[in-house]
Design a protein around this motif. Structure first.
Motif, PDB file in Angstrom:
ATOM      1  N   HIS A  52     -70.552-104.142 -39.634  1.00  0.00           N
ATOM      2  CA  HIS A  52     -70.650-102.784 -39.071  1.00  0.00           C
ATOM      3  C   HIS A  52     -71.583-101.976 -39.961  1.00  0.00           C
ATOM      4  O   HIS A  52     -72.326-101.186 -39.610  1.00  0.00           O
ATOM      5  CB  HIS A  52     -69.383-102.201 -38.679  1.00  0.00           C
ATOM      6  CG  HIS A  52     -68.885-102.682 -37.363  1.00  0.00           C
ATOM      7  ND1 HIS A  52     -69.187-102.773 -36.203  1.00  0.00           N
ATOM      8  CD2 HIS A  52     -67.577-103.320 -37.212  1.00  0.00           C
ATOM      9  CE1 HIS A  52     -68.545-103.380 -35.442  1.00  0.00           C
ATOM     10  NE2 HIS A  52     -67.397-103.920 -35.800  1.00  0.00           N
ATOM     11  N   LEU A  53     -71.348-102.243 -41.105  1.00  0.00           N
ATOM     12  CA  LEU A  53     -71.866-101.413 -42.206  1.00  0.00           C
ATOM     13  C   LEU A  53     -73.400-102.086 -42.409  1.00  0.00           C
ATOM     14  O   LEU A  53     -74.301-101.354 -42.777  1.00  0.00           O
ATOM     15  CB  LEU A  53     -71.363-101.504 -43.453  1.00  0.00           C
ATOM     16  CG  LEU A  53     -69.834-100.784 -43.459  1.00  0.00           C
ATOM     17  CD1 LEU A  53     -69.290-100.661 -44.977  1.00  0.00           C
ATOM     18  CD2 LEU A  53     -69.636 -99.476 -42.766  1.00  0.00           C
ATOM     19  N   ASP A  74     -69.961 -95.771 -47.504  1.00  0.00           N
ATOM     20  CA  ASP A  74     -69.276 -96.418 -46.332  1.00  0.00           C
ATOM     21  C   ASP A  74     -68.597 -97.869 -46.753  1.00  0.00           C
ATOM     22  O   ASP A  74     -67.365 -97.879 -46.499  1.00  0.00           O
ATOM     23  CB  ASP A  74     -70.359 -97.027 -45.299  1.00  0.00           C
ATOM     24  CG  ASP A  74     -70.905 -95.884 -44.657  1.00  0.00           C
ATOM     25  OD1 ASP A  74     -70.425 -94.576 -44.836  1.00  0.00           O
ATOM     26  OD2 ASP A  74     -72.097 -96.148 -44.203  1.00  0.00           O
ATOM     27  N   ILE A  75     -68.876 -98.624 -47.762  1.00  0.00           N
ATOM     28  CA  ILE A  75     -68.129 -99.525 -48.504  1.00  0.00           C
ATOM     29  C   ILE A  75     -66.886 -98.846 -49.034  1.00  0.00           C
ATOM     30  O   ILE A  75     -65.741 -99.423 -48.874  1.00  0.00           O
ATOM     31  CB  ILE A  75     -69.129-100.349 -49.358  1.00  0.00           C
ATOM     32  CG1 ILE A  75     -70.062-100.893 -48.575  1.00  0.00           C
ATOM     33  CG2 ILE A  75     -67.953-101.412 -50.180  1.00  0.00           C
ATOM     34  CD1 ILE A  75     -71.164-101.869 -49.568  1.00  0.00           C
ATOM     35  N   LEU A  98     -74.699 -96.294 -48.095  1.00  0.00           N
ATOM     36  CA  LEU A  98     -73.881 -97.631 -48.022  1.00  0.00           C
ATOM     37  C   LEU A  98     -72.902 -97.988 -48.878  1.00  0.00           C
ATOM     38  O   LEU A  98     -71.865 -98.243 -48.455  1.00  0.00           O
ATOM     39  CB  LEU A  98     -75.018 -98.689 -48.206  1.00  0.00           C
ATOM     40  CG  LEU A  98     -74.683-100.135 -48.352  1.00  0.00           C
ATOM     41  CD1 LEU A  98     -73.788-100.643 -46.843  1.00  0.00           C
ATOM     42  CD2 LEU A  98     -75.610-101.224 -48.606  1.00  0.00           C
TER      43      LEU A  98
END
Length: 278
Positions: free
Chosen positions: A62-63, A12-13, A9
Motif C-alpha cells: 500500500h505504501l 509511512d514505513i 515514504l
C-alpha cells in the motif's frame, strides 16, 4: 538529504513498523502465546513472527506497489524474485525475542536489480529506527530527532561485534590473527549493523553461512550510506535475488578499512575456514 516524497515514504514505513512492533510486543510478555516451532532450516518460528509477516506483506504494497518477499513466505516465492520488490524479516532475532531480550528488530529493504536501494530497521522495544536510501545517506530516529549517521574511523584497537558473548575457537583465532588486540561487544539481529553505522562498533565478522538475504539487505545499504560496507566471502559485494537465499560468510565494517586490509581479512577467513570445509 531526502526530498519530501522520500521523507513521506520513510514516515509511512515507520508508522507501519510501529504498528507491527506493537503487535509483536503484545506477545512479548506472554511466553505461553509464542507457540514456538522449528522450521526446516532449524530456526525457531513463533506466532509473533507470523503476525508481523501478515501485517507487513499486507501493508508495504500500500505504501509502494511492489511484491513483498518475507522470510516467512513460501520458499517457492524466492526462486524467481522480480527486479523490484520488498524483502523483509518480520522478526530478525527470533531467538532473542524468545529469550525476552531487547535485541530483535524488524528489517525491511527494497531490492532493485539485485541491490538494496532502501533499508529500514526498527527496534520494537525502544521505538528507535535506522534507515538509508541509495545516495541519500543513513539516519537514525531515536524518538526525538533524526540524526545523520557516519561510521567512525576504526580506532586501534577496534571494537568487534558478534551475536554472542562466547566466541568459537575459529572466531577467536581469526580475530587474534587479524587484530591482535580488540574490544568485543555482542548484540543480536541486524542491530549489529546499526551499531557500526552509528560508531559504537567497527567490524562484524560472520564466519558461517547461517544468515539469509533478508537478514543483511537493510544493514547492507545502511552501512554503505554511512561510510562502511558489507563484503561476502571472497571479498565480493552482495547480490540479492539469487536462487539461494543463504548468505556465505561475510564482513560488515565501518570506515577506515582500506582495500588492502579487507583483502587480507578475507584471505585469513579462507585459511580459517579451510579445515571446516574438508
Amino acid at each position: 538529504m531526502l526530498n519530501a516524497d522520500e521523507q513521506r515514504l520513510i514516515a509511512d514505513i515507520a508508522a507501519l513498523a510501529a504498528q507491527t512492533g506493537a503487535a509483536i510486543l503484545s506477545y512479548y510478555d506472554h511466553p505461553d502465546s509464542y507457540h514456538v516451532r522449528v522450521k526446516d532450516n532449524h530456526t525457531p518460528l513463533t506466532e509473533a513472527d507470523l503476525t508481523a509477516h501478515d501485517m507487513l506483506v499486507r501493508g508495504l504494497p500500500h505504501l509502494m506497489d511492489l511484491p513483498c518477499l518475507s522470510e516467512e513466505s513460501d520458499a517457492r516465492v524466492h526462486q524467481h524474485p522480480p527486479d523490484d520488490y520488498w524483502l523483509i524479516d518480520p522478526i530478525d532475532g527470533t531467538r532473542e525475542f524468545i529469550e525476552r531480550s531487547d535485541q530483535f528488530c524488524i528489517a525491511i529493504a527494497r531490492i532493485q536489480h539485485g541491490k538494496p536501494s532502501l533499508g529500514f530497521i526498527y527496534a520494537p522495544i525502544s521505538g528507535a529506527y535506522w534507515y538509508a536510501l541509495r545516495d541519500k545517506g543513513a539516519y537514525k530516529y531515536d524518538g526525538a530527532e533524526h540524526t545523520r549517521l557516519h561510521c567512525r574511523q576504526a580506532p586501534l584497537p577496534p571494537t568487534v561485534i558478534t551475536a554472542r558473548a562466547r566466541l568459537s575457537r575459529i572466531m577467536r583465532d581469526y580475530l587474534d590473527t587479524n587484530f591482535g588486540h580488540y574490544h568485543h561487544i555482542c548484540c543480536g539481529s541486524a542491530l549489529k549493523f546499526c551499531a557500526i553505522a552509528e560508531g559504537r562498533a567497527d567490524i562484524y565478522p560472520k564466519l558461517s553461512p547461517t544468515t539469509s538475504q533478508w537478514d543483511t539487505a537493510a544493514g547492507d545499504i545502511l552501512l554503505r550510506e554511512a561510510g562502511g560496507g558489507l563484503r561476502y566471502y571472497g571479498n565480493l559485494p552482495g547480490s540479492y535475488g539469487a536462487r539461494s537465499t543463504i548468505n556465505p560468510p561475510f564482513l560488515a565494517y565501518g570506515a577506515g578499512f582500506g582495500e588492502e586490509a579487507l583483502q587480507a581479512y578475507f584471505v585469513a577467513m579462507q585459511r580459517a575456514l579451510e579445515p571446516e570445509q574438508r
